[in-house]
Every structure is written in C-alpha cells, then in structure tokens.
Design an enzyme around this catalytic site. Sequence first.
Site, PDB file in Angstrom:
ATOM      1  N   LYS A 197       0.849  -1.196   0.000  1.00 29.36           N
ATOM      2  CA  LYS A 197       0.000   0.000   0.000  1.00 29.36           C
ATOM      3  C   LYS A 197       0.885   1.248   0.000  1.00 29.36           C
ATOM      4  O   LYS A 197       1.888   1.298   0.724  1.00 29.36           O
ATOM      5  CB  LYS A 197      -0.885  -0.044   1.254  1.00 29.36           C
ATOM      6  N   SER A 212      -9.659   0.883   2.787  1.00 25.61           N
ATOM      7  CA  SER A 212      -8.775   1.760   2.064  1.00 25.61           C
ATOM      8  C   SER A 212      -7.639   1.035   1.358  1.00 25.61           C
ATOM      9  O   SER A 212      -7.033   1.607   0.458  1.00 25.61           O
ATOM     10  CB  SER A 212      -8.190   2.817   3.001  1.00 25.61           C
ATOM     11  N   SER A 217     -10.041  -1.543   6.772  1.00 30.75           N
ATOM     12  CA  SER A 217      -9.314  -1.253   5.530  1.00 30.75           C
ATOM     13  C   SER A 217      -8.465  -2.381   4.976  1.00 30.75           C
ATOM     14  O   SER A 217      -8.010  -2.305   3.845  1.00 30.75           O
ATOM     15  CB  SER A 217      -8.456   0.004   5.716  1.00 30.75           C
TER      16      SER A 217
END
Lengths: 544, 544
Positions: free
Chosen positions: A134, A209, A233
């Site tokens: 990420k 996310s 997330s």
Amino acid sequence: MAIESWELKAQKGKDILTKSIPKQWLCPDEQLPPVSQKSILDFPRQSGLLSQRELDITDMSATALVAAMGKGELSAEETVVAFLKRAVLGHQLLNFATEFLADEAVARAKELDEYYRRTGKLVGPLHGVPISVKEHVSMKGRTCNTGYVAWVDNIATEDALLLKYLSKAGAIFHVRTNQPQSLMHLCCSNNITGTTLNPHNRTLTPGGSSGGEGASMGFRCAPLGIGSDIGGSIRCPAAFCGAYGFRPTTLRNPSSGLKVAASGQETIRGVVGPLSSSSIEDLALFQKAVLDQEPWEIETSLVPVPWKSVTPTRDMVVGIMWDDGCVRPHPPITRALRHAKEKLVSAGIKVVDWEPYKHQHGWEVISALYYPDAASKQHELLALSGEPARPLTKWAFTYSGTTPQTQTETWALQAKRDKYQEEYHALMKSRGVDFILSPTYPGVAAVMGESQYWNYTAIWNIVDLPSAVFPSGLTVDPVADALTEADRGYVPRGEVDEREWRKYPGPEVYEGAPVGLQISGRRWRDEETLAAATLVEGIIRDGK
Amino acid sequence: MAIESWELKAQKGKDILTKSIPKQWLCPDEQLPPVSQKSILDFPRQSGLLSQRELDITDMSATALVAAMGKGELSAEETVVAFLKRAVLGHQLLNFATEFLADEAVARAKELDEYYRRTGKLVGPLHGVPISVKEHVSMKGRTCNTGYVAWVDNIATEDALLLKYLSKAGAIFHVRTNQPQSLMHLCCSNNITGTTLNPHNRTLTPGGSSGGEGASMGFRCAPLGIGSDIGGSIRCPAAFCGAYGFRPTTLRNPSSGLKVAASGQETIRGVVGPLSSSSIEDLALFQKAVLDQEPWEIETSLVPVPWKSVTPTRDMVVGIMWDDGCVRPHPPITRALRHAKEKLVSAGIKVVDWEPYKHQHGWEVISALYYPDAASKQHELLALSGEPARPLTKWAFTYSGTTPQTQTETWALQAKRDKYQEEYHALMKSRGVDFILSPTYPGVAAVMGESQYWNYTAIWNIVDLPSAVFPSGLTVDPVADALTEADRGYVPRGEVDEREWRKYPGPEVYEGAPVGLQISGRRWRDEETLAAATLVEGIIRDGK
C-alpha cells in the site's frame, strides 16, 4: 475549463506511476477486453501473455513458492517476473498500482538466487516472495503521498520498519498500490491515480482503504500484500476481492513509517497487516516472519509478545453473528453464513448464535474517536493543494462532528472505548464463545462510491479483536440470492438500515462478486484466530 | 475568620479518619515524643506499647510472614493486630492515614486463620499479609476522595481490580493512606487530612504522591503498600522514607478503580505498584501474586505478558548516572552512588558511566503531556468545593501551560514521546547497558513543601522503564556530607539547577534522612529489573 494547480501537482504523482510501468509487459490496447467486460479474472490465461509456467507460478501461495525455491525448483527471478507481468496486466485492467518497482525487484531477486546458488539456503522465511505494498507505507527515496495531492512531492527518508523486517526475511517489493484520498473510504479513489476496480466485477469497488491491495490479491498480482486497517481497511478489500486478510491486535505489528495525516494520534490505533491471494496459512507466514524479528526492540510501543505456533483445534465454540442489530446483511451474506453453519455443524464444530452487544454504541464511540479534532489535519492537507474532497472523504469527515472535541471530551470517549472493550471481552468469556463468525460488510463488494457502512469491521477495531477474512467459496448467485417475498417485506430498523438494504435491489448488480466472511478471536489471540480461520475455512469450502 | 463551606466538607473527610482509629491502641498524648523530636523510628520499641513479639512481627518481611504462617508459627490475626497497633502509633506521630479498617481487617484475618486450621493450607501467596493502600484506590462502600475536598462524599461502588486480586491472594487491607491534593506533589499534603511527616525526620516530607505509603513503609505500619506513579509517586516516597518501591512498566498492573481527575486520559499513563518496608523480594512477591491471576483477562487494555521467574545474574552491565545533565545531585546522593560503584566493582559487576540522553527534552515533553487540557478537570474539582489550591498544586499546574493544547498539538507531543522512548531504548542497547543506577531525586527527603524537581523519576515514566528504589544503607552524614570547597564553588547550569542546589546548605537540615537509589531496566523487563535490584542492593549493603 482551466487546469487547476492541484491538477498539475496530481499529474506529477500520476507521471511517477506511468513512467514506472515496465512497458515490455504491457498488453496492447487492442487486445484488452472491452471496458464493459465486468470480470477480468480469466484474462491472464485467455490473453496468452503469460506462459503456462507463469500462470502456475502466480497461482501458487507464498508458502508453496518458498517451498519450491527451497528445493531449487523455482528461481526468485522467474517468480518476480511472473508476478510483475501479471501485475502489469492487472494494472491495465484495474488501475490498482501507484508505482512499479520492476528493476529493483528483479535485481533483488537475482541477489536472492545468487545467495541460494552459493549457499544452498534461503535467506529467510519469505525468500523470493513478491509483496505488493500500500502506497502510504514509506519506501526510502520514493514519494509517499498517502492519497493526498499535497504530498505528491513528499520523499520518504527511510523504509517503513515493517519493510525492513520483510526484506530481511527475503521478500521482494515489486509494486505499490492505490488507496483512497484520506485513507478513510471503504473504496479506492483519489485525485492522483484515480479509481481502482474490482477484478470480479469492474463496476464494483475493490473496497478500501487498502483497495489497491484488494485488487492485487484478487487478480493474483502478488501472493502477499500489505494493508492497514483502522475500521476495516484490510478486511473489506480482502472480502470484496475474494482474498484473505488479517487485522492483528493493535501493538503487535510495527507501524513506524506508515505516513498518516495525524501522526501521534492514538484515540483509535490503526494497524498494519497482511493480505493474501491464496490462504490463511500465508497470513500466518507473514506474521511469523515479522514477529520473529522482535519488532518491539525497535518500536518500543509494541508489546513484547513473540509469535507462537498454534495447532488448530476442533474443540472450540464458534458464535455466528447473523446481523449486528443495526444493518441487515444482504441475501448473499446471509446465505454464506447459513452455508458456513451447516458445514461447521456437519463437521462437529460447536456453533452457537452470537447476539451482538451494543454495536450502535460501539460505532458512536469509535466514529467520534476517528477525528476528535474534526479532521483538522486532513482539511489542512486538502486546503494545501486545493484538491477537492471526494464524496466518501466528505462522508468520513462527518463521523466526529464539525467542531473539535475538548481534550476532556476525548478522554471521556476513551474511557467508554476501554469499558466497551472490557464488556465485550467479558461477554465472550461468559458465553463461552472463542470465535465470532460474521459478515465483513452488509453486502458483497459495493457499487462504486456506495460503501458507507463500516461497522461490521470497525466494531472489531474498537473491541480490538484479531480478525481474519477469507472467501466463503460462494459467489453471488442470480437464483439463490434473489430477493424473496419476505425480503421485499423487510421493514428496516431505521434510516441507516434502510439505506443499506436498498443497495440490494437484487443479485444482478453484484454479478460475480465473491462472498467473504470474517472470523474474530479474543484480544491478543492472533495466533489462535488464524489457526481457527484455517480450520473453519477448510470446513466451509471443502467440508473438512 | 469565618469557616468556609469547603472546610465543613473537608471536616467530613477528617471525621471519617478520626472515627476509624481503633482507640484501644492509641498512645496517650502525654507519652508521645515531643513534636520537636525529629526521628521517631525507635518509638514503637521505646514506648513499650508493642510487645517483643509484636515488634518482631512488624520487623518481618511479607515473604517471611507468609512462610511463618505456612508453618503455623504465626496467625494472621496476631499479624494484623501487630501491624494495626504500629500503624496507630505511626499515625499519631506522622499523620499518614486517611482511614483505618481495623474491624474488617481482624475479621478477615480470623477467616484466614480458620481456613488454615481447617485445611492446613494458605489461601494464597499473600496469606495474612497486611497491606496499606493509597486512598485513591477504590474500596467498595467507602469514600474515595483522591485528595479533593469535592470528592469527600464520593462513595466507591466497587473495589479496585488490584484489590480483588490481592485479596484473593490472601492479603488484608488494614489502613488507607494519605496523598496530596491533585496527586501531583512529591510531597503529601491536602486540605482534608493535612500533611504527612517523614518518620526519619519529621521536618522533612515523606515524599509523594504516595506519601502516606512512604510513611507507612518507613515506620513499618505494613510490610507492603500500594502506591501509584506517573512521575515518581511510588519511588520518591520509597526513597525518602528508607523503603522499597517499584514502578512497573505501563500496562502490566491493573489500574481499574483508581480514581483520578481525568479518567480516560492516556497522554502519560500512570501505573499502580507496590512499596515494601523490607525488601525487593517482597515487591516481586506482590507482582507475581497479581500477574499470576492474569489481570488482562478483565482489564483488557493490559498486555498479556505473564510474570516470569528470573534468577539474578552477575553477568550484567550497570550504568551509573551521576547527574542528569540538568540538576546536580546533593552530596549524600553522590556519595551513595560512589559507595555503590565501589561495592559493585569489588563484587565483579561490570559498571560504566551512563551519559544521560536529552533529559531536559524528556521533561519538556512529559510535563506538557501531564495536563494537555491546562488541568481543566483539576481546576473544576477545586472550584467545585472552593478549597484553595496548595502551593505545590499550583506548581504542578504550571507544567503544561495555562491554555489547553489543541488535539493536534497533543498528538505531536505524543509522537515526540514515542520517538524519545525509542531513542533511549536504542541507546541502552547500543551502549550495552542493561540497568541504569541513578538518583531518585536531587537530594534525600525534601524539606516540607520544597520538592519541586521531578525529573530523576519522571524521566523513566516517559521512557517507560521498570524502576525499583531501594535504600543504599547510607543516611545523611554530618561529616561525610558536608559541603566541600568545590561544592561551594559550584556554578549551576541555570535557574533550576541553582534552585535545587541551594536546597542543600549542608547536611544538618537533612539529619537522619536515608539515601535511596533507583535502578531501571529496559522496558517490559520488570522481572529482570527486580532480580538485578535484589543483587545490586545485596552487594551495596552487604558487599555480596
């Protein structure tokens, strides 16, 4: 329309991505499936762009890859190249990357291969395993924008601590992945690199996310990925994309070097954790590789609890939470839970119903603690570049009100948070329930922009239960998941319940979407939770 | 002068104390030593009010008491009566109690004796051990005022969790002890029950905020006591009163039910921990008795780290911190450190100098984090009753400024706190130092009202090191501790250094005061720290 200055800055972020794509592996535009094609899961095979060996490699779990490399049957280089090729295709189809790291990844793979050739040994438990990362996990010398245009020029001075451990264990980072503006959508859309799509159905969101990670796992662009989770997330993208994800208990995994808007905030602690395209076993492999390196010796706020090996046991009680008492799950979710119950009972596992405990209260406390400062830091960051707030950013910013809390208001909420956590723990003990099996979200992967209800995951953030997500093996079924008469007659318990129920007009919208489930253990029992998840998943998918 | 309403309310608190004193054991006023007599340590023996057996019992450690009860050589009843008698005298001489619990304590002792008679077994590792308890540790059905007049009528609805565990282990609570207004003085004075004195020299403070505990330990009113510590509040009274005290790492001991002004605040976490009149061994006995009951199963914010048995090892490196770089220790302290070094070196322990690391910075961060709300809750409590703030309360309230911090200012300070902690930990490792031996305070027990400099203890609160205090065996010496020419020529490094240095005009002021030392281990190594403290104390006091 004039180009705004924020757009010029955002373009810089996008240029970094564009330049980084290894052009030799791009699929010619004319060979790409039409934009209207929903599922692109089969494209790697259909396109002919990956060899059979590359397809086989990218189908393997991290555990299997390491085993094969340990036997000399596979090189790290061919492994990383196979995943890079798949990732390039995946990016063309899903827009999940923020930056490719092809040259560095191949160079590192060659080093690992050389080491193996020289010594006959693997460098560590993740030798040669490609991991997608990420974007807000800092990488030295690279930008780290956390989804904010204002930070497009921010260069990290150091690798995140987690990456150092993983790298030492032999992992290779080959691609960085997309995240929503503010990191606070269960969706994946920002003003820099845009919107990521779900590989099972491109009209749906991969979740967020860690949405780039969800897409990466779902399309098998990497066997393992790194996400972060403060309200779902990691787990939501895993569930939406038919993958695996693990939210560890707080203060176990090292989070130094994860760039966030408000560092030093600890009203609700986010965690960093793994996603896997293949198995729960891979999640445990990741955790063990990190915790065996004793991160608490560097990041001293972590607890000094070593990772321990746990053998799954059938002597456990699983509580099934059918509904959180606030928002009714959509038919595919309920069907998957029924299916799970049937399989578990058949396998002799003790299953009980789990009555939710004040989940609305839990949400009120956690949502108020997300932004005690009324998101002032986040608003500052938006203002700094002038980029517009995206709709789900605005949505998340409403959680804690528009005026900052006083310090003592926040402390009162923290006391409520701890009390609620203690009560929930006591309840699991008094009810004799070891694990709670629950939905991850009211539905399967949401329609783009519609993911508003967090509390099937956020509830375990406030209670701080280690929670794993895995695919139930079911996907949305046009027949089995059709609305029944009873469904049509459902009277929602309030506005939120109604809003969420309406998002399921029928199975058609969610064609092809996988149904993920979530299993949560008691606080700190991360190892037991993954062990139970392995067992439960096996039973639900294969009946054993 | 008219009586203020707060005085009437304060009187209620004092009345609770007065009524609770077991009158049968009071020493007639005319037999009490003159108020001008500084040390009253010998009074129990001289007065003839305690039998030889009672003197012998009150000289025993908790460990020895439990052993004797296990052999049937001693009953819990005679034990608690002996300590109660001594505590009543102690209170007459030192004003250390807020409430006696004589009837309940004797009744509980009888139960324990009955259990032993019936089964031949002890109920637990603290069977029959009288423990004095700082007032703000809640006891069901009793007032809990935390030193605030406003809370004189506050009745606790439940026992503090720690008391439940100790009681289950067999402990008996026989007296509750005094604390300063606001809990934030290294001194012990409030508007309800007044000021507690130091048993070694009644012109000096017993320290604070667990000052009643310091006096209780110093006069041997109990073998063990319970204090709390957010900046030195266990360690300072232990050092000032010639006793033992332990500040565990945060999140190990259960603190549910400790009443504080701002519950839910966690910018700096206070801890609860033991004091002992006799030994480090007793501190470990207390810790083990509590942690063996797995308090994290109830108070879920605690870390699930069981107490482990550790054998002291001479294979360790002790760093001696002679000076914190900010405030020069007084001559008795430096002499005790020199003495310690000599003994340790003679015993073959590896000793190095510990260069302090940014202690002024550490203080700036921790002091700003004590009251991020500008002590609004505390000011409210004072205003609620109208009681005047005492001088050292006003002093502490200046630490964090007079305007509340914004949430983001506090978060920035928290990030600094964690960074400092990590840097300090890294430094201990890179320098190869296992334990730091240091002063507990710039001097020995302070003159009443003068204890202003906290950072010889508070520094280990921000770094979060487990820290034990023990008596060096030395007391202030009129000859050895006289100011030398060099001392007289000392040029302070600034205002604070000068203020503290001036508090030592010579040894006369501090006649009879013991010199305590502090030893701190790495974070989480509570067991190793107590093991090292046992060894180090033995070497310093007996050369072995």
